[in-house]
Design an enzyme around this catalytic site. Structure first.
Site, PDB file in Angstrom:
ATOM      1  N   ARG A 159       0.885  -1.179   0.000  1.00 27.11           N
ATOM      2  CA  ARG A 159       0.000   0.000   0.000  1.00 27.11           C
ATOM      3  C   ARG A 159       0.916   1.221   0.000  1.00 27.11           C
ATOM      4  NH1 ARG A 159      -5.273   1.597   3.538  1.00 27.11           N
ATOM      5  NH2 ARG A 159      -6.113   0.150   2.009  1.00 27.11           N
ATOM      6  N   HIS A 168      -7.538   0.738  -6.247  1.00 30.00           N
ATOM      7  CA  HIS A 168      -7.667  -0.085  -5.025  1.00 30.00           C
ATOM      8  C   HIS A 168      -8.372  -1.390  -5.417  1.00 30.00           C
ATOM      9  CE1 HIS A 168      -7.869  -1.240  -0.976  1.00 30.00           C
ATOM     10  NE2 HIS A 168      -8.774  -0.417  -0.491  1.00 30.00           N
ATOM     11  N   GLN A 205     -10.312  -3.920  -2.935  1.00 28.46           N
ATOM     12  CA  GLN A 205     -11.634  -3.494  -2.458  1.00 28.46           C
ATOM     13  C   GLN A 205     -12.719  -3.897  -3.443  1.00 28.46           C
ATOM     14  OE1 GLN A 205     -12.332  -1.716   0.585  1.00 28.46           O
ATOM     15  NE2 GLN A 205     -14.381  -2.395   0.012  1.00 28.46           N
ATOM     16  N   ASP A 235     -17.081   7.437  -1.493  1.00 27.11           N
ATOM     17  CA  ASP A 235     -15.820   7.333  -0.753  1.00 27.11           C
ATOM     18  C   ASP A 235     -15.520   8.719  -0.194  1.00 27.11           C
ATOM     19  OD1 ASP A 235     -13.344   6.450   0.192  1.00 27.11           O
ATOM     20  OD2 ASP A 235     -12.354   6.483  -1.770  1.00 27.11           O
ATOM     21  N   CYS A 238     -16.208   1.891   0.910  1.00 30.51           N
ATOM     22  CA  CYS A 238     -15.053   1.049   1.256  1.00 30.51           C
ATOM     23  C   CYS A 238     -14.630   1.236   2.702  1.00 30.51           C
ATOM     24  CB  CYS A 238     -13.888   1.330   0.304  1.00 30.51           C
ATOM     25  SG  CYS A 238     -13.241   3.010   0.402  1.00 30.51           S
ATOM     26  N   ARG A 271     -13.621  -8.366   2.478  1.00 30.74           N
ATOM     27  CA  ARG A 271     -12.193  -8.160   2.202  1.00 30.74           C
ATOM     28  C   ARG A 271     -11.409  -9.406   2.613  1.00 30.74           C
ATOM     29  NH1 ARG A 271     -10.086  -3.054   1.891  1.00 30.74           N
ATOM     30  NH2 ARG A 271      -8.254  -4.202   1.222  1.00 30.74           N
TER      31      ARG A 271
HETATM   32  N1  NVA Z   1      -9.831   6.847  -1.417  1.00 29.18           N
HETATM   33  C1  NVA Z   1      -9.450   6.435  -0.086  1.00 29.18           C
HETATM   34  C2  NVA Z   1      -9.702   4.977   0.132  1.00 29.18           C
HETATM   35  C3  NVA Z   1      -9.357   4.469   1.503  1.00 29.18           C
HETATM   36  C4  NVA Z   1      -9.572   2.992   1.648  1.00 29.18           C
HETATM   37  C5  NVA Z   1      -7.983   6.763   0.140  1.00 29.18           C
HETATM   38  O1  NVA Z   1      -7.178   6.531  -0.762  1.00 29.18           O
HETATM   39  O2  NVA Z   1      -7.636   7.273   1.214  1.00 29.18           O
HETATM   40  N1   CP Z   2     -11.203   0.069   2.707  1.00 25.76           N
HETATM   41  C1   CP Z   2      -9.935  -0.001   3.118  1.00 25.76           C
HETATM   42  O1   CP Z   2      -9.005  -0.280   2.338  1.00 25.76           O
HETATM   43  O2   CP Z   2      -9.762   0.206   4.446  1.00 25.76           O
HETATM   44  P1   CP Z   2      -8.379   0.402   5.213  1.00 25.76           P
HETATM   45  O3   CP Z   2      -7.802   1.732   4.777  1.00 25.76           O
HETATM   46  O4   CP Z   2      -8.749   0.387   6.659  1.00 25.76           O
HETATM   47  O5   CP Z   2      -7.437  -0.712   4.855  1.00 25.76           O
END
Ligand code: NVA
Ligand code: CP
Length: 313
Positions: free
Chosen positions: A112, A139, A142, A227, A267, A295
């Site tokens: 990540r 992502h 997800q 989101d 998500c 997930r």
């Molecule tokens: N769009 C959000 C998703 C978090 C799971 C981010 O990138 O922070």
């Molecule tokens: N939806 C998601 O990826 O959650 P986290 O940021 O908690 O991993």
């Protein structure tokens, strides 16, 4: 001993939804539902006995970290949490060298991070499968869980209409890829200046349409998804985004424009009163908690696919 090295073909990676064929994606989702059933029945299956997943987190996480770590343990393996704060990555060791070294020690790596090209560079130098656990671009994990959740609650998503409300961000991009791979229509409602990447939209052809009016985008929809307004790394833009996205909130009124049995997905983490009204996400029949649970099951199926099934093929 596990043979990690794929000298002829190289390992399969999961950097975007486009890395698996539509049939493979559907296979992973079907397997996820089966793994969910068997886990709930208390059955013990260990196809990943002695396998190790390295997890590099350059951004925060609750769901991704816990689902991968629990999933590996449940399948008989183990997971290592690696943060840049206490690995040499945080002190500037090149991503390519990290990939060469880690992939000689572990069986799979999840990353990540911010820049999408970082996961691509890691994968290009890795002997083992690499999974994208979220980048600024996409992502995909997800979406496995989201598609599984739709299938479990409503059946096949092919031919349905999905509405995205909010930022043209990593999640929106993954929905655009999902529209191609699972064959649904995607109405994207976002404020001017926050559109998704034009190349991704162009690749999806006429399946995706951008709207400026979120209510119109929700008309006749089968699934409404949103989101956060400011993603990780955009904290400094929060005030400006609050203004830009003020009308891009999933309310009861918006859900009423969708089909009577339309689902709502998020998500998570969610900001009630910003991108979603509390009465929508907290409805007694809200499926966002199933979505989060999936997930775990979807990623177990993905890990099994990458580490066992695709190698046997
Ligand atoms: N769009 C959000 C998703 C978090 C799971 C981010 O990138 O922070
Ligand atoms: N939806 C998601 O990826 O959650 P986290 O940021 O908690 O991993």
């Amino acid at each position: 001993m596990a043979d990690n090295f794929f000298p002829e073909h190289g390992p399969r990676h999961f950097l975007t939804l486009m890395d698996l064929s539509p049939a493979e994606l559907r296979g992973v989702i079907a397997r996820a539902t089966e793994l969910k059933r068997s886990w709930r029945a208390g059955e013990v299956i260990k196809p990943l006995k002695n396998r190790v997943l390295g997890m590099i987190f350059e951004k925060s996480s609750t769901r991704t970290r816990v689902s991968f770590e629990a999933g590996m343990t449940q399948l008989g393996g183990a997971a290592l949490f690696l943060s840049p704060r206490d690995t040499q990555l945080g002190r500037g060791e090149p991503i390519e060298d990290t990939a060469r070294v880690l992939s000689r020690m572990v069986d799979c790596v999840m990353i990540r991070t911010f820049e999408h090209d970082k996961v691509e560079r890691f994968a290009a130098h890795s002997r083992v499968p690499v999974i994208n656990g979220l980048t600024d671009l996409v992502h995909p994990c997800q979406l496995l869980a989201d598609m599984q959740t739709y299938f479990e609650h409503r059946g096949d998503i092919a031919g349905k209409t999905v509405t995205w409300v909010g930022d043209g961000n990593n999640m929106c991009h993954s929905y655009i890829n999902a529209a191609r791979q699972f064959d649904f229509r995607l109405n994207i409602a976002c404020p001017d200046g926050y559109d998704p990447e034009p190349e991704l939209l162009a690749e999806a052809g006429n399946r995706c349409q951008v709207f400026r009016d979120p209510l119109a985008a929700a008309d006749g929809s089968d699934l409404v998804v949103t989101d956060v307004w400011a993603s990780m790394g955009q904290e400094e833009e929060q005030a400006q985004r609050r203004q830009a996205f003020a009308d891009f909130i999933v309310t009861q009124e918006l859900m009423a424009r969708a089909h009577h049995d339309a689902l709502f997905f998020h998500c998570l983490p969610a900001h009630r009163g910003e991108e979603v009204a509390a009465e929508v996400i907290d409805r007694p029949d809200s499926v966002v908690w199933d979505e989060a649970e999936n997930r775990l099951h979807a990623q177990k199926a993905l890990l099994e696919f990458l580490l066992v099934t695709s190698k046997a093929a």
